[in-house]
Design a protein around this motif. Structure first.
Motif, PDB file in Angstrom:
ATOM      1  N   UNK A   1       4.394  -6.195   1.834  1.00  0.00           N
ATOM      2  CA  UNK A   1       3.022  -5.831   1.510  1.00  0.00           C
ATOM      3  C   UNK A   1       2.273  -5.131   2.624  1.00  0.00           C
ATOM      4  N   UNK A   2       2.920  -4.853   3.742  1.00  0.00           N
ATOM      5  CA  UNK A   2       2.242  -4.142   4.821  1.00  0.00           C
ATOM      6  C   UNK A   2       2.347  -2.637   4.601  1.00  0.00           C
ATOM      7  N   UNK A   3       1.359  -1.905   5.112  1.00  0.00           N
ATOM      8  CA  UNK A   3       1.340  -0.458   4.989  1.00  0.00           C
ATOM      9  C   UNK A   3       1.631   0.158   6.345  1.00  0.00           C
ATOM     10  N   UNK A   4       2.452   1.213   6.333  1.00  0.00           N
ATOM     11  CA  UNK A   4       2.747   1.945   7.555  1.00  0.00           C
ATOM     12  C   UNK A   4       2.522   3.428   7.327  1.00  0.00           C
ATOM     13  N   UNK A   5       2.280   4.160   8.406  1.00  0.00           N
ATOM     14  CA  UNK A   5       2.125   5.606   8.321  1.00  0.00           C
ATOM     15  C   UNK A   5       3.499   6.268   8.363  1.00  0.00           C
ATOM     16  N   UNK A   6       3.515   7.585   8.207  1.00  0.00           N
ATOM     17  CA  UNK A   6       4.768   8.328   8.258  1.00  0.00           C
ATOM     18  C   UNK A   6       5.436   8.202   9.621  1.00  0.00           C
ATOM     19  N   UNK A   7       4.649   7.979  10.655  1.00  0.00           N
ATOM     20  CA  UNK A   7       5.218   7.834  11.993  1.00  0.00           C
ATOM     21  C   UNK A   7       5.806   6.447  12.227  1.00  0.00           C
ATOM     22  N   UNK A   8       5.612   5.545  11.258  1.00  0.00           N
ATOM     23  CA  UNK A   8       6.140   4.192  11.393  1.00  0.00           C
ATOM     24  C   UNK A   8       5.148   3.194  11.937  1.00  0.00           C
ATOM     25  N   UNK A   9       3.930   3.655  12.248  1.00  0.00           N
ATOM     26  CA  UNK A   9       2.910   2.753  12.783  1.00  0.00           C
ATOM     27  C   UNK A   9       2.375   1.845  11.682  1.00  0.00           C
ATOM     28  N   UNK A  10       2.333   0.564  11.933  1.00  0.00           N
ATOM     29  CA  UNK A  10       1.826  -0.381  10.946  1.00  0.00           C
ATOM     30  C   UNK A  10       0.300  -0.384  10.976  1.00  0.00           C
ATOM     31  N   UNK A  11      -0.310  -0.291   9.781  1.00  0.00           N
ATOM     32  CA  UNK A  11      -1.764  -0.343   9.667  1.00  0.00           C
ATOM     33  C   UNK A  11      -2.162  -1.817   9.540  1.00  0.00           C
ATOM     34  N   UNK A  12      -2.577  -2.397  10.622  1.00  0.00           N
ATOM     35  CA  UNK A  12      -2.771  -3.849  10.671  1.00  0.00           C
ATOM     36  C   UNK A  12      -3.865  -4.337   9.729  1.00  0.00           C
ATOM     37  N   UNK A  13      -4.823  -3.450   9.390  1.00  0.00           N
ATOM     38  CA  UNK A  13      -5.924  -3.902   8.535  1.00  0.00           C
ATOM     39  C   UNK A  13      -5.694  -3.553   7.064  1.00  0.00           C
ATOM     40  N   UNK A  14      -4.477  -3.089   6.716  1.00  0.00           N
ATOM     41  CA  UNK A  14      -4.186  -2.741   5.330  1.00  0.00           C
ATOM     42  C   UNK A  14      -3.012  -3.586   4.828  1.00  0.00           C
ATOM     43  N   UNK A  15      -3.295  -4.472   3.890  1.00  0.00           N
ATOM     44  CA  UNK A  15      -2.285  -5.344   3.314  1.00  0.00           C
ATOM     45  C   UNK A  15      -2.401  -5.265   1.790  1.00  0.00           C
ATOM     46  N   UNK A  16      -1.259  -5.170   1.115  1.00  0.00           N
ATOM     47  CA  UNK A  16      -1.265  -5.028  -0.337  1.00  0.00           C
ATOM     48  C   UNK A  16      -0.673  -6.241  -1.025  1.00  0.00           C
ATOM     49  N   UNK A  17      -1.199  -6.536  -2.207  1.00  0.00           N
ATOM     50  CA  UNK A  17      -0.674  -7.593  -3.072  1.00  0.00           C
ATOM     51  C   UNK A  17      -0.153  -6.906  -4.333  1.00  0.00           C
ATOM     52  N   UNK A  18       1.159  -6.918  -4.546  1.00  0.00           N
ATOM     53  CA  UNK A  18       1.757  -6.280  -5.712  1.00  0.00           C
ATOM     54  C   UNK A  18       1.801  -7.288  -6.853  1.00  0.00           C
ATOM     55  N   UNK A  19       1.274  -6.910  -8.012  1.00  0.00           N
ATOM     56  CA  UNK A  19       1.241  -7.839  -9.147  1.00  0.00           C
ATOM     57  C   UNK A  19       1.217  -7.062 -10.457  1.00  0.00           C
ATOM     58  N   UNK A  20       1.445  -7.769 -11.558  1.00  0.00           N
ATOM     59  CA  UNK A  20       1.329  -7.203 -12.893  1.00  0.00           C
ATOM     60  C   UNK A  20       0.171  -7.883 -13.607  1.00  0.00           C
ATOM     61  N   UNK A  21      -0.249  -7.302 -14.724  1.00  0.00           N
ATOM     62  CA  UNK A  21      -1.374  -7.890 -15.446  1.00  0.00           C
ATOM     63  C   UNK A  21      -1.074  -9.308 -15.913  1.00  0.00           C
ATOM     64  N   UNK A  22       0.213  -9.636 -16.143  1.00  0.00           N
ATOM     65  CA  UNK A  22       0.563 -10.968 -16.637  1.00  0.00           C
ATOM     66  C   UNK A  22       0.323 -12.054 -15.596  1.00  0.00           C
TER      67      UNK A  22
END
Length: 595
Positions: free
Chosen positions: A365-386
């Motif tokens: 769930x972490x986001x990184x840039x094309x250079x490989x740098x991790x964006x520490x303040x951007x975190x994602x939660x992957x889910x479905x409507x169910x």
């Protein structure tokens, strides 16, 4: 609020119940298939070329063919074209396209099955410098509509013809713009004025269109019209859908699929034209693929029906700001531009890609840039409507900094995304939402149509802070480019030059396809600039209303150049027009040299 349900569901495409309207032997409306049409690009006075092109359009699968009739001569010759086609065994109905010339409409009505009139210029004319509009003058012009259009309708009744009231955003009459603005409301009012004349004469062989080159304006106007017809007790007349001046190539297909697809998804539309700046027969397979995709998708399980948003629930939000999401970190949500995400597994393909996603999403769930740098303040939660239930809502409320990546489970991403986004909104959550879906096709053109119709619908609804669309059988760069194209087509994020070009017709005053290619070769590096390329002045200046610059056919071999809505260079020889366009852009400070 638990939604864990089985996902098998029958396909039941639900369509607005439009009345049946006869057009020759090919009727239109809810009881009939969604009809496909195109418009001839050759001169209507060239009978041989017109018949030959019509045969190619018919062979491609068109239900109707439209020809321009800018004068009485052209309208009369439509009868000859029709006779030649009938003698060759073709029964496809013909449609006359009329601007500025009611007499041409009269002649066409006597000869072919359907006539399109434009309320913006059927009776109304523009005066240089404008008029001082008074209530008395407005009423006089309104009376002229009844006096001129009424007898035309009576003759249509006698002959059993059909009329399309075709409103164009780019050619609203001066009085409608003065009263309602250059808006979807003005478009609807322009239509209703002519529709009321039809009602007074008890004439109902009517088709209606609301067209614009801006997908937001076009879709809003169609939805508003459908609502007004229902509220006003009018018959549910069939709707003709199309995005004008959509362009060519991938841009034209993406823009058309965004506008037309989002309306078809809600059951609006009985005939469509995908307007491409290409040979007209090429429009038909694109339209067929789009209609087939929308109408063949499965519905969500019946058990979810009580939870699904109504038209009113998501329509009420459509014209609002996108501030339903809050900012996550500094870069996503709120008033930030929508992002394009890609799975972390695509990072290895990055070296061969010129067009790159904004971030890559890891399995954690972490986001990184094309250079490989991790964006520490951007975190994602992957889910479905169910998965959306009280427990998840509380978790997201406690972690307001999380981005929601709304993944799908079926081949109906629009329904799933709408339901998931609505459930989160009902719970009071404003986390940024990224829409995710995987496409199985190995046809890049089909992918563009499908992705544009799906994602475009939600973006035009007002939802979404980003996209994460994947297609494992296609090149990753094409998938990224398509998502950026969708964001541009919905006017949310400009990532390249936008070319607003007409599809060509018998009024076009130069070789449109060659000219588009030359202009693109010289200006396609001007990111964010909008350039209109119009074959004639009938709708040209209006349909490129939000273009920064315009290249418009003024007479054979002559071009007018525009800065915004102002013609700044007139009557330029076509051989010099591209050089002059570049010079104009430079003189206005909008030029940048290619990298």
């Amino acid at each position: 609020m638990s939604l864990h349900q089985p996902l098998a569901a029958p396909c039941r495409y639900s369509r607005r119940e439009a009345i049946s309207v006869p057009i020759g032997g090919v009727s239109l409306g809810h009881a009939h298939p969604i009809r496909l049409q195109s418009m001839a690009s050759v001169s209507t006075m060239d009978t041989e070329a017109s018949v030959s092109q019509a045969e190619r359009i018919i062979a491609a699968g068109a239900d109707y063919i439209r020809f321009t009739a800018q004068g009485k001569r052209e309208a009369i010759n439509l009868g000859e074209i029709r006779s030649r086609l009938r003698a060759a065994g073709y029964t496809t109905p013909l449609i006359a396209d009329i601007h500025f010339n009611p007499s041409a409409a009269d002649e066409a009505l006597e000869r072919i099955e359907k006539v399109r009139i434009n309320p913006g210029n059927y009776v109304d004319t523009k005066v240089s410098g404008g008029r001082a509009w008074t209530r008395e003058l407005y009423e006089q012009m309104h009376q002229r509509v009844e006096e001129r259009f009424g007898p035309f309708i009576e003759r249509a009744k006698e002959l059993g013809r059909t009329i399309r009231i075709g409103v164009n955003h780019g050619s609203l009459s001066e009085r409608m713009v003065m009263q309602y603005g250059d808006t979807p409301e003005g478009m609807v009012q322009s239509c209703l004025e002519y529709l009321d004349v039809c009602q007074a004469h008890d004439f109902h062989n009517i088709v209606i269109s609301m067209k614009a080159s801006n997908t937001t304006v076009m879709t809003t106007a169609v939805r508003l019209l459908a609502k007004r017809l229902a509220e006003g007790g009018y018959p549910a007349y069939p709707l003709h859908l199309g995005v004008t001046e959509a362009g060519e190539g991938e841009d034209g297909r993406i823009k058309s699929a965004v506008g037309i697809g989002s309306l078809l998804a809600d059951g609006l539309g009985d005939t469509i034209r995908v307007s491409l700046s290409e040979d007209p027969e090429l429009e038909i397979p694109v339209g067929r693929a789009l209609v087939d995709y929308i109408t063949s998708r499965p519905l969500l399980p019946e058990e979810t029906k009580p939870l699904q948003p109504s038209w009113q629930e998501y329509d009420a939000l459509r014209l609002g700001s996108r501030a339903r999401s809050h900012k996550t970190g500094r870069l996503v949500g709120g008033d930030n531009l929508p992002i394009v995400l890609a799975p972390y597994t695509l990072l290895e393909a990055l070296g061969s890609m010129e067009t790159k996603p904004d971030y890559f999403l890891s399995e954690e769930g972490s986001l990184t840039t094309a250079s490989g740098a991790r964006m520490v303040d951007l975190v994602a939660r992957v889910l479905t409507y169910t998965e959306i239930d009280e427990k998840l809502v509380e978790e997201l409320r406690a972690a307001s900094g999380q981005i929601v990546v709304l993944q799908t489970l079926t081949a109906n991403p629009i329904a799933e995304w709408r339901l998931g986004a609505t459930l989160l909104s009902r719970a009071g959550l404003t986390n940024p939402i990224v829409f995710a879906h995987s496409y199985e096709t190995d046809d890049v053109e089909l992918f563009r149509l499908q992705a544009s119709a799906d994602a475009g619908t939600l973006l035009l609804d007002g939802w979404g802070s980003g996209l994460m669309l994947t297609a494992p059988r296609l090149r990753a760069e094409e998938v990224i480019k398509t998502q950026l194209g969708i964001l541009q087509a919905t006017r949310l994020r400009m990532s390249k030059t936008e070319f607003i070009s007409c599809p060509s017709c018998g009024r076009t005053l130069y070789n449109l396809q060659e000219t588009i290619a030359r202009i693109k070769a010289s200006t396609s590096h001007l990111k964010g600039l909008k350039i209109g390329i119009m074959g004639c002045i009938v709708n040209g200046p209006g349909e490129m209303a939000d273009a920064d610059y315009g290249y418009v056919g003024a007479a054979p071999g002559k071009i007018d150049l525009y800065k915004g809505q102002t013609c700044v260079r007139k009557g330029i020889d076509q051989a010099e027009a591209l050089e002059q366009l570049v010079d104009l852009i430079k003189s206005e400070g909008d030029w940048q040299d290619p990298e």
